[in-house]
Structures are given as C-alpha cells and as structure tokens.
Design a protein around this motif. Sequence first.
Motif, short mmCIF file in Angstrom:
data_model
loop_
_atom_site.label_atom_id
_atom_site.label_comp_id
_atom_site.label_asym_id
_atom_site.label_seq_id
_atom_site.Cartn_x
_atom_site.Cartn_y
_atom_site.Cartn_z
N UNK A 158 8.32 -15.18 16.44
CA UNK A 158 7.22 -14.30 16.05
C UNK A 158 6.08 -15.17 15.56
N UNK A 159 4.90 -14.98 16.14
CA UNK A 159 3.70 -15.67 15.70
C UNK A 159 2.57 -14.65 15.62
N UNK A 160 1.99 -14.44 14.44
CA UNK A 160 0.93 -13.45 14.36
C UNK A 160 0.29 -13.39 13.00
N UNK A 161 -0.73 -12.56 12.91
CA UNK A 161 -1.37 -12.33 11.63
C UNK A 161 -1.85 -10.89 11.53
N UNK A 162 -2.03 -10.46 10.29
CA UNK A 162 -2.36 -9.08 9.95
C UNK A 162 -3.52 -9.11 8.97
N UNK A 163 -4.64 -8.48 9.35
CA UNK A 163 -5.80 -8.40 8.48
C UNK A 163 -5.97 -6.96 8.01
N UNK A 164 -5.92 -6.75 6.71
CA UNK A 164 -6.20 -5.44 6.14
C UNK A 164 -7.64 -5.46 5.65
N UNK A 165 -8.48 -4.68 6.32
CA UNK A 165 -9.91 -4.69 6.09
C UNK A 165 -10.27 -3.67 5.01
N UNK A 166 -11.56 -3.55 4.62
CA UNK A 166 -11.91 -2.66 3.51
C UNK A 166 -11.32 -1.27 3.63
N UNK A 167 -10.66 -0.82 2.54
CA UNK A 167 -9.96 0.46 2.51
C UNK A 167 -10.03 1.00 1.08
N UNK A 168 -9.88 2.31 0.93
CA UNK A 168 -9.90 2.88 -0.41
C UNK A 168 -9.04 4.13 -0.48
N UNK A 169 -8.58 4.44 -1.70
CA UNK A 169 -7.85 5.67 -1.99
C UNK A 169 -8.58 6.43 -3.08
N UNK A 170 -8.65 7.75 -2.94
CA UNK A 170 -9.38 8.59 -3.89
C UNK A 170 -8.49 9.72 -4.36
N UNK A 171 -8.38 9.88 -5.67
CA UNK A 171 -7.61 10.96 -6.25
C UNK A 171 -8.50 12.21 -6.35
N UNK A 172 -8.13 13.27 -5.64
CA UNK A 172 -8.91 14.50 -5.64
C UNK A 172 -8.60 15.37 -6.84
N UNK A 173 -7.34 15.39 -7.26
CA UNK A 173 -6.89 16.20 -8.38
C UNK A 173 -5.57 15.61 -8.86
N UNK A 174 -4.96 16.14 -9.93
CA UNK A 174 -3.68 15.59 -10.38
C UNK A 174 -2.58 15.64 -9.33
N UNK A 175 -2.72 16.45 -8.28
CA UNK A 175 -1.64 16.59 -7.29
C UNK A 175 -2.02 16.13 -5.89
N UNK A 176 -3.27 15.81 -5.64
CA UNK A 176 -3.71 15.52 -4.27
C UNK A 176 -4.56 14.25 -4.22
N UNK A 177 -4.34 13.45 -3.16
CA UNK A 177 -5.11 12.22 -2.95
C UNK A 177 -5.36 12.03 -1.46
N UNK A 178 -6.41 11.29 -1.14
CA UNK A 178 -6.70 10.90 0.25
C UNK A 178 -6.98 9.41 0.27
N UNK A 179 -6.92 8.82 1.47
CA UNK A 179 -7.22 7.39 1.62
C UNK A 179 -7.78 7.14 3.02
N UNK A 180 -8.63 6.13 3.12
CA UNK A 180 -9.15 5.66 4.39
C UNK A 180 -8.84 4.18 4.51
N UNK A 181 -8.18 3.76 5.60
CA UNK A 181 -7.77 2.37 5.76
C UNK A 181 -8.25 1.83 7.10
N UNK A 182 -8.53 0.52 7.13
CA UNK A 182 -8.87 -0.19 8.37
C UNK A 182 -8.02 -1.45 8.44
N UNK A 183 -7.59 -1.80 9.66
CA UNK A 183 -6.62 -2.88 9.81
C UNK A 183 -6.69 -3.48 11.21
N UNK A 184 -6.40 -4.80 11.33
CA UNK A 184 -6.32 -5.48 12.62
C UNK A 184 -5.02 -6.27 12.67
N UNK A 185 -4.27 -6.15 13.78
CA UNK A 185 -3.01 -6.87 13.94
C UNK A 185 -2.97 -7.58 15.29
#
Length: 477
Positions: free
Chosen positions: A61-88
């Motif tokens: 196995x030869x490779x690399x993984x780049x996790x690019x700018x991403x964020x998670x946002x808490x909408x309320x005490x019970x709900x959250x969303x996130x946006x992620x970007x990634x290159x493999x």
Amino acid sequence: MNLFAANATFANTYYYYDGPSIQMGDILSGIGDPESLLRSDGLFDRSRIEERLDGKPKMAYLGYDLRLPSFMLKLSPRHSIALTTRFRRNVQANNVSEDIARVIGLGTSSSALQNTPFIGSEAYFNANAFTEIGLTYALVLHSQEEHFIKGGFTVKKLAGHYSAHLLASNIDYQLAQNQEGESYMQVQQGNASFGFSRNDYQVTRNEILDAIIKRNSPGSGWGMDIGFTYEYRPRYADYQYTIDEKERTDHGENKYRYRIGVALLDMGSITYKDPQQVRSYDITRENLYLDSYLFEGVDSENLGPTLEEALQVQSSERKTEIISGLPTALYLNFDYRITRNLFVNTAVLHNLRGKDAVAMHQPSALAVAPRLEGKRLELAMPVYLTNNYKDLNFGAMLRLGALVVGSNNLASMLPSNKAVGPDLYMGFGISIGTGGQRAKIEEKARKKANKEQRKAERNKATTTTPATTVPDSLQKQ
C-alpha cells in the motif's frame, strides 16, 4: 473547524528494511512524488531491503490522504451538521502470490525462479485518486439518565481523477530463457481483468480545486457513511446543572464510563465512461509469452499501453466504462474511561471489499491505545496489528492545542528495525464554542444576576430617598 490534515503511508508484507533510520523529510517529500519513495536513491537504502519468505500472499500500500477545510456546526442540543472536503490517492496490491511478488521484485531473470512451474498463482492491483465533498447530519437518538445514543450519516459527492486495475487469477506459468539469454514468462493459462481511465496518473492541485469548486473531473459518483455511538453515563447527574430555571448539560466534558461505536464507511463507487480515455478488458489467455524487454523503461505514464501490448488485447475486447468502488470498511470502537483524563481505546477497521474487486481497499487493522486527554494536551501510545492483521507496530500521537502530529509505525524510524513501511500524519483544527461551557455559562449567568441585583438596588434607593427642598437663596440665584 478542520483547517488541514494529511496522512502518508507506505506498507507491505513482502519486503522489510534492515538498515539506517528513515528520515521524516524523505517521507514528506514523497507526498508530492510517491514514485520517489521507490527509486534507488529515494526513501530506502536498497541494499538493506530483504525478502520476507513465508509462503503467504503479500500486500502493499502506497498512498496519502488530504483532509481539506471542513467544519461542523451544532444547530441545537440534539442536531448537528458538517461539511467536509477530502482528497485520496493510492496504489495497492492485494493477495499477491509469493512467487508473483518475487517475479516483480527480482525480475524474470532471477535464477531462484527459473524453470519452476507455478500453478494457480494470483495478483490483484488497484490505483485510484478521487476528491469528495461530504454533507453530514447527526442527532441525539436517546438521552435518558445513564444511557445516551447518537447517530449520523454522511452523503458524499465523488469526483474521480483516475482509476486503474489489473486483477489476475488462476495463473499457470514458468520463467525461462531463450538461446540469446533473454528471460521471459510463459503463461500456460490465466484469467485477468485489466483497465485504466487515462494514461497520465498524475493529479495536479488545479484538478483537485476544479473537482471541489467546478465539479469537473473524468469520473463521478456517490458515497455514504453511517454510524452510531452508545455511551454509558453512570454519573450523568454530575454533569447536569440549572440556570434560569432551565436544566442544562455540560458539553465541555466527557461524561461516559465507556463508549461503543459502530460504523459502515465508504459505501459507494465512481464511474468513468469517457469513450476516448477509458479502456477496460476481461481476458483469458493461453500460451502467452511475456518478454522482459517489454517492460524496460515503463513508468506510470505508459504502463497502461505497455500492458495492452503485452497482454495482446484486441479492439473487440475493449469496454469504455470502469466502475471503481470506494474502500468500504466496518469500523468498531470501544473507549473506556479509567480516570477523569486517562482512557484506553480499542478500535477495529475491517476491509469489506473482496480481493478481486475493482476498488480501493482499506487494509484491516486492530489498535489498542492508552490515552491521556486534557483541554490543551493529548497523548496516545497505540499498539497496532496492521497490514490485514499481519504485522505488530507501535505508534504515538500528540495534540498541542490545535496541532496534531503522529505516526502509526514508529519502528520504521529506528535503525535496523526490520520495518515494513513508514507512516506519518498531521493536522491543524480549531474548536469554537466548545470546552468548558458550563463554567462559561455559569460565569455569564452570575454576572447577569449581579448586574440585575445592582440595578434593583439602585431603583430601590431612588424610590426610598426623601425629596430635598431647595433653599430660597439658591432658587433666586
């Protein structure tokens, strides 16, 4: 908010290195040019590389993984969303018969392999590069005293940059030399699936940005993750408090005695169907001669056409579509809290892709990691069974504030270590509005109460003070 994270890995179960220590700078330079790691003047002193001959199939196995700018946002005490970007990006070999691995490593002219018939050999190779944009939704499913359950799923839009594969099974062959002393491989019979989406396997920075911003790439598809977590919280009441007649939970502290997580990762695939670029074949061959000179000077840019010539493919056998799967895996996690800041974690990442799948594969691994966790400092010392549970390695992880650095195979950095491959990861991320929330909320509520008390006291003093009579002399003035 994750600003940047990267992981570079090389691992195999055929070669091991018994020489001077490996330098971090050499590993980092290989992220941009993976082929440099394998050159004679690259990462290893080639004279100190030895074979591991145990009769078992090999992997690499030869490779690399780049996790690019991403964020998670808490909408309320019970709900959250996130946006992620990634290159493999990676190149993999799975379930390669030891004799095939030796032919690749030593060449067809090796005297140790000459004139020996090999029956039923196999080898499976995949190369992939893709970018993904993920949207996550997670929620609390159950929160009742000691028991807490949450779950979430991620939908990922995939942009494929390239895919290539050579999957060969049930190969009967023999190595020999002709009268001129040139070596060759005579394949009595064998089956293979072979294809590539384009000749050039290099991926530029602009191609990654275009895939994220313009969604312009040779391949496209969809992927998905889904997971659940259960926490046992026997002292849940210690983390509850009331302010303004509202009951709140301290989200700045781990509240569990133990935590269990399960997830299915990377379900999905990418389709390449450019009729000008994509070339795919399912072939059966008998009495095929592969001369060693065919592969002289081969690199990543001409490997596909070279294999087309060597395997004698016909235009009638060509297909113009490749469906390449993601590295689907099952993830299990158990985290036990010993003291307030001391934990021990056990994790399993198990590959669910078959050996003959046109897909990126996740090498299976088992890890046990004691961890010291604080607000600004975190230290873990994991012990791993890696490379499909075949090799025992140890690593270390350090978090200082927003910076995380670590390795899953520290042994590869030591001299004369018989290491099977180096590994390095690092990341930089920040948290906003988390950690110590209870103290902040209580302090804010205390200040608000003090302010209201002072205001009430001033109002009371104003209403109870007698009116003052102004002397006639002052009125006249």
